[in-house]
Design an enzyme around this catalytic site. Structure first.
Site, PDB file in Angstrom:
ATOM      1  N   CYS A 237     -24.691   1.385  47.243  1.00  0.00           N
ATOM      2  CA  CYS A 237     -23.943   1.526  45.983  1.00  0.00           C
ATOM      3  C   CYS A 237     -22.847   2.599  46.181  1.00  0.00           C
ATOM      4  O   CYS A 237     -23.171   3.775  46.418  1.00  0.00           O
ATOM      5  CB  CYS A 237     -24.878   1.933  44.855  1.00  0.00           C
ATOM      6  SG  CYS A 237     -26.369   0.898  44.790  1.00  0.00           S
TER       7      CYS A 237
ATOM      8  N   ARG B 211     -26.079   5.531  25.155  1.00  0.00           N
ATOM      9  CA  ARG B 211     -26.246   6.893  25.676  1.00  0.00           C
ATOM     10  C   ARG B 211     -24.981   7.351  26.402  1.00  0.00           C
ATOM     11  O   ARG B 211     -24.499   6.683  27.318  1.00  0.00           O
ATOM     12  CB  ARG B 211     -27.452   6.992  26.618  1.00  0.00           C
ATOM     13  CG  ARG B 211     -27.656   8.432  27.148  1.00  0.00           C
ATOM     14  CD  ARG B 211     -28.943   8.652  27.920  1.00  0.00           C
ATOM     15  NE  ARG B 211     -30.074   8.206  27.143  1.00  0.00           N
ATOM     16  CZ  ARG B 211     -30.776   7.114  27.411  1.00  0.00           C
ATOM     17  NH1 ARG B 211     -30.485   6.397  28.459  1.00  0.00           N
ATOM     18  NH2 ARG B 211     -31.782   6.760  26.650  1.00  0.00           N
TER      19      ARG B 211
ATOM     20  N   CYS C 269     -37.368  10.669  31.895  1.00  0.00           N
ATOM     21  CA  CYS C 269     -36.917   9.540  32.722  1.00  0.00           C
ATOM     22  C   CYS C 269     -37.049   9.911  34.189  1.00  0.00           C
ATOM     23  O   CYS C 269     -36.439  10.885  34.637  1.00  0.00           O
ATOM     24  CB  CYS C 269     -35.454   9.218  32.438  1.00  0.00           C
ATOM     25  SG  CYS C 269     -35.110   8.969  30.702  1.00  0.00           S
TER      26      CYS C 269
ATOM     27  N   CYS D 126     -22.963   6.262  44.848  1.00  0.00           N
ATOM     28  CA  CYS D 126     -24.229   7.007  44.798  1.00  0.00           C
ATOM     29  C   CYS D 126     -24.419   8.020  45.910  1.00  0.00           C
ATOM     30  O   CYS D 126     -24.382   7.685  47.102  1.00  0.00           O
ATOM     31  CB  CYS D 126     -25.396   6.023  44.805  1.00  0.00           C
ATOM     32  SG  CYS D 126     -26.968   6.882  44.553  1.00  0.00           S
TER      33      CYS D 126
ATOM     34  N   CYS E  70     -31.780   6.394  50.481  1.00  0.00           N
ATOM     35  CA  CYS E  70     -31.883   5.032  49.958  1.00  0.00           C
ATOM     36  C   CYS E  70     -31.149   4.038  50.877  1.00  0.00           C
ATOM     37  O   CYS E  70     -30.027   4.299  51.310  1.00  0.00           O
ATOM     38  CB  CYS E  70     -31.297   4.978  48.551  1.00  0.00           C
ATOM     39  SG  CYS E  70     -31.461   3.350  47.809  1.00  0.00           S
TER      40      CYS E  70
ATOM     41  N   CYS F 111     -33.552  -0.512  29.344  1.00  0.00           N
ATOM     42  CA  CYS F 111     -32.442   0.438  29.366  1.00  0.00           C
ATOM     43  C   CYS F 111     -31.479  -0.088  30.423  1.00  0.00           C
ATOM     44  O   CYS F 111     -31.813  -0.107  31.612  1.00  0.00           O
ATOM     45  CB  CYS F 111     -32.965   1.832  29.741  1.00  0.00           C
ATOM     46  SG  CYS F 111     -31.646   3.049  29.992  1.00  0.00           S
TER      47      CYS F 111
ATOM     48  N   CYS G 246     -39.631   6.701  30.805  1.00  0.00           N
ATOM     49  CA  CYS G 246     -38.698   5.725  31.354  1.00  0.00           C
ATOM     50  C   CYS G 246     -38.728   5.918  32.865  1.00  0.00           C
ATOM     51  O   CYS G 246     -38.837   7.051  33.326  1.00  0.00           O
ATOM     52  CB  CYS G 246     -37.290   6.000  30.820  1.00  0.00           C
ATOM     53  SG  CYS G 246     -36.029   4.905  31.505  1.00  0.00           S
TER      54      CYS G 246
END
Ligand code: SAM
Ligand code: DTB
Ligand code: SF4
Length: 333
Positions: free
Chosen positions: A65, A268, A105, A68, A61, A196, A136
């Site tokens: 972040c 969650r 998801c 991550c 990616c 979400c 999702c």
């Protein structure tokens, strides 16, 4: 603001960060009592919804972040892979359904999806939906028309997290802004998708940052239907590896404050369960968590398997909601 546990919690959109701070500062018993009462206004407290995650496009990616393992900017040992084939994804969804999950998801390590990739994701969504599961996806930033396309494909939820407060955000991510995130959430909502949106706790942020993040979420025009609260999984090679562990009771408090501020939303208990005791998870459920991720893997990191969760549910007298909203709709016909 009332701090009394006896009054019913209203669904409000005018929270101040100060009010959220006051909730964080309550004696733990008062906070838990109030959060559990708020949860019971809208949910059966002994039923936990189960979602299953699958990374349909892992690693490589371009974003930075700091938490991550999938960012190409950090050396975490996560190999970059191509977008999975639709039939592979559907086969995994079938297994997840057999394991008790009602929602599937699908996550992709993208800054934002390319239109060609979105065609394939739309196909995944419609085929997983045909299994009778809720769907999702989390694909990064979306343009308005991309959110519309996902909605047309029958998608139920789009996950896009605020992650932290606007003030702390720049310490963690530099390649996209907080406003970019809010804009994507607006497109998702306008397309008629369920939202979400949650955050990560334990990245070195202050309690004020946690309070500010929850106030931003609770002051969205509509509360997200689903609010994942992740405890940082500190992965070797990421800039956040080595972050001192947050007091576990502060994690419980974050769940409780989220529940009081967004009582009708499903909170969650998300990443980080692998290293949590049954007792800590029990406190999270008491604080109003109504959902978990099941299956041995989150996106790239481990999660408790079926046996451990079955044992946990038995110890706590919890049940999974074995029916998705589609099964319920079928049963009503
Ligand atoms: N690339 C997309 C995006 O960022 O919007 C979707 C996938 S991304 C992995 C989804 C969310 O997972 C992040 O927003 C973050 O809240 C959570 N997450 C990622 N790594 C994590 C970690 N190490 N610990 C806890 N939560 C994490
Ligand atoms: C969310 O808030 N948590 C999930 C889901 N949304 C996509 C992801 C957690 C990822 C944890 C790190 C990993 O497994 O790579
Ligand atoms: Fe990329 Fe999402 Fe990971 Fe950020 S959280 S690096 S956008 S996969």
């Amino acid at each position: 603001m009332s701090t009394s546990p006896n009054s019913a919690e209203a669904v409000r959109h005018d929270w101040t960060t100060d009010e959220a701070r006051t909730l964080f500062a309550l004696p733990l018993n008062d906070l838990l009592f109030r959060a559990q009462a708020a949860h019971r206004q809208f949910f059966d407290p002994n039923i936990v919804q189960m979602s299953n995650l699958l990374s349909v496009k892992t690693g490589g990616c371009p974003e930075d972040c700091g938490y991550c393992p999938q960012s190409a900017k950090f050396d975490t040992g996560t190999k970059a892979e191509k977008l999975m084939a639709v039939n592979t994804v559907v086969a995994q969804a079938e297994q997840a359904k057999a394991g008790g999950a009602t929602r599937f998801c699908m996550g992709a390590a993208w800054r934002s999806p390319k239109d060609r990739d979105l065609d394939k994701v739309c196909e995944m969504v419609s085929q997983v939906r045909d299994l009778g599961m809720e769907t999702c996806v989390t694909l990064g930033m979306l343009r308005a028309e991309q959110a519309e396309r996902l909605s047309d494909a029958g998608l139920d939820y789009y996950n896009h997290n605020l992650d932290t407060s606007e003030e702390f955000y720049g310490e963690i991510i530099t390649t996209r802004t907080y406003d970019d995130r809010l804009e994507t959430l607006g497109h998702v909502r306008n397309a008629g998708l369920k939202v979400c949106a949650g955050g990560i706790v334990g990245m070195g942020e202050s309690q004020d940052d946690r309070a500010a993040m929850l106030a931003t979420m609770a002051n969205l025009p509509n509360h997200p239907e689903s609010v994942p609260i992740n405890r940082l999984v500190a992965v070797e090679g990421t800039p956040l590896a080595g972050t001192p562990e947050l007091d576990p009771l502060e994690f419980v408090r974050t769940i409780g404050v989220a529940k009081i501020m967004m009582p009708a939303s499903v909170i969650r208990l998300s990443a980080g369960r692998e290293d949590m005791s049954d007792e800590l998870q029990a406190l999270c459920f008491l604080a109003g968590a109504g959902s978990i991720f099941v299956g041995t893997k989150l996106l790239t990191t481990p999660n408790p398997g079926r046996d451990r969760d079955a044992e946990l549910f038995a110890r706590l007298g919890l049940r999974g909601n074995r029916q998705s909203s589609y099964d319920l709709a079928d049963a009503a016909q």
